[in-house]
Design a protein around this motif. Structure first.
Motif, mmCIF file in Angstrom:
data_model
loop_
_atom_site.group_PDB
_atom_site.id
_atom_site.type_symbol
_atom_site.label_atom_id
_atom_site.label_comp_id
_atom_site.label_asym_id
_atom_site.label_seq_id
_atom_site.Cartn_x
_atom_site.Cartn_y
_atom_site.Cartn_z
ATOM 1 N N GLN A 31 0.693 -0.894 0.178
ATOM 2 C CA GLN A 31 -0.577 0.273 0.290
ATOM 3 C C GLN A 31 1.108 0.941 -0.259
ATOM 4 N N VAL A 32 1.961 1.393 1.000
ATOM 5 C CA VAL A 32 2.544 2.462 0.714
ATOM 6 C C VAL A 32 4.006 2.412 -0.211
ATOM 7 N N GLY A 33 4.388 1.126 -0.978
ATOM 8 C CA GLY A 33 4.721 1.282 -1.783
ATOM 9 C C GLY A 33 6.431 1.543 -1.661
ATOM 10 N N LEU A 34 6.530 0.125 -0.199
ATOM 11 C CA LEU A 34 7.741 -0.137 -0.115
ATOM 12 C C LEU A 34 7.585 -2.021 -0.061
ATOM 13 N N SER A 35 7.189 -2.354 -0.898
ATOM 14 C CA SER A 35 7.846 -4.166 -0.886
ATOM 15 C C SER A 35 8.627 -4.810 -1.563
ATOM 16 N N ALA A 36 9.858 -3.914 -2.483
ATOM 17 C CA ALA A 36 11.175 -4.068 -2.886
ATOM 18 C C ALA A 36 11.903 -3.735 -1.903
ATOM 19 N N ALA A 37 11.505 -2.961 -0.645
ATOM 20 C CA ALA A 37 12.739 -2.368 0.289
ATOM 21 C C ALA A 37 12.236 -3.495 2.115
ATOM 22 N N LEU A 38 11.846 -4.372 2.118
ATOM 23 C CA LEU A 38 11.170 -5.042 3.227
ATOM 24 C C LEU A 38 11.794 -5.828 3.483
ATOM 25 N N HIS A 39 13.331 -6.266 2.783
ATOM 26 C CA HIS A 39 14.851 -6.062 3.730
ATOM 27 C C HIS A 39 15.859 -5.858 3.900
ATOM 28 N N LYS A 40 15.615 -4.490 3.667
ATOM 29 C CA LYS A 40 16.729 -3.517 3.667
ATOM 30 C C LYS A 40 16.491 -2.698 5.211
ATOM 31 N N LEU A 41 17.703 -2.022 5.634
ATOM 32 C CA LEU A 41 17.934 -1.508 7.140
ATOM 33 C C LEU A 41 17.346 -0.262 6.908
ATOM 34 N N PRO A 42 16.886 0.457 8.136
ATOM 35 C CA PRO A 42 16.457 2.050 7.835
ATOM 36 C C PRO A 42 17.201 3.004 7.570
ATOM 37 N N SER A 43 18.733 2.477 7.266
ATOM 38 C CA SER A 43 20.040 2.998 6.897
ATOM 39 C C SER A 43 20.038 3.372 5.014
ATOM 40 N N GLN A 44 19.257 2.370 4.995
ATOM 41 C CA GLN A 44 19.511 1.856 3.597
ATOM 42 C C GLN A 44 18.824 2.650 2.729
ATOM 43 N N LEU A 45 17.461 3.670 3.565
ATOM 44 C CA LEU A 45 16.279 3.991 3.506
ATOM 45 C C LEU A 45 17.237 5.694 2.164
ATOM 46 N N SER A 46 15.771 6.470 1.775
ATOM 47 C CA SER A 46 15.826 7.580 1.976
ATOM 48 C C SER A 46 14.387 7.909 2.622
#
Length: 196
Positions: free
Chosen positions: A153-168
């Motif tokens: 719903q929020v467009g993060l399906s591809a980022a579920l494995h990432k750590l917060p430091s790897q996110l914009s």
């Protein structure tokens, strides 16, 4: 009552706040603050605040930094008790509630924090799953389904494995929103939603 502005009385020392109600409001009052006072030491934060929020409304409280907006949200969730006044959620004065019913009430709220407040050592998936694991009897397949649904719903399906430091910054905010939504709350509160 859609689009009708609500005046937050007594807000001179609070948020200088005007709450504006929009959306599909039913007219039924879901959150009602009556004469709420709060002081920290010599500083008055809320001084006789009156505010009614109809069910189904989107309500905005605007004010300068440090004027009491975050304190107001903490009162609504029962994290802080007022010095005087009433906070009525769905017809029940939460100021008089003992700890166990107050914890149950808090589970009906989702909170999106100013800076997302993600756990640095957990993946996006683990951050979103955290409140479900802490407060729900759901097993892992149900937890995974919930997390994947809100991440989509929020467009993060591809980022579920990432750590917060790897996110914009924007992705971190969306992860915080997904975590607030994952338990399907009755009320959703945002603290500084436009920050960042």
């Amino acid at each position: 009552m859609s689009g009708a502005p609500e005046r937050a009385a007594g807000a001179d020392s609070a948020a200088g706040a005007t709450g504006e109600a929009t959306g599909e409001a039913t007219g039924e009052i879901a959150i009602d603050l009556v004469g709420v006072h709060k002081r920290f030491g010599a500083q008055t934060i809320l001084d006789g605040l009156d505010l009614q929020i109809p069910r189904g409304a989107i309500t905005v409280v605007i004010g300068r930094s440090g004027m009491g907006k975050s304190v107001l949200l903490k009162h609504i969730m029962g994290l802080i008790r007022p010095d005087k006044g009433k906070i009525i959620i769905n017809g029940e004065d939460i100021c008089a509630l003992p700890d166990a019913p107050l914890r149950a009430l808090r589970s009906r709220f989702g909170m999106v924090f100013q800076n997302a407040a993600l756990f640095d050592s957990m993946s996006v998936f683990e951050n979103i799953a955290f409140p479900v694991r802490e407060h729900s009897p759901d097993r892992e397949p149900q937890i995974r389904e919930r997390v994947e649904r809100v991440a989509s719903q929020v467009g993060l399906s591809a980022a579920l494995h990432k750590l917060p430091s790897q996110l914009s910054g924007g992705m971190r905010k969306r992860a915080g929103l997904a975590r607030a939504l994952v338990r399907d709350p009755e009320f959703l509160l945002y603290d500084e939603p436009t920050t960042g």
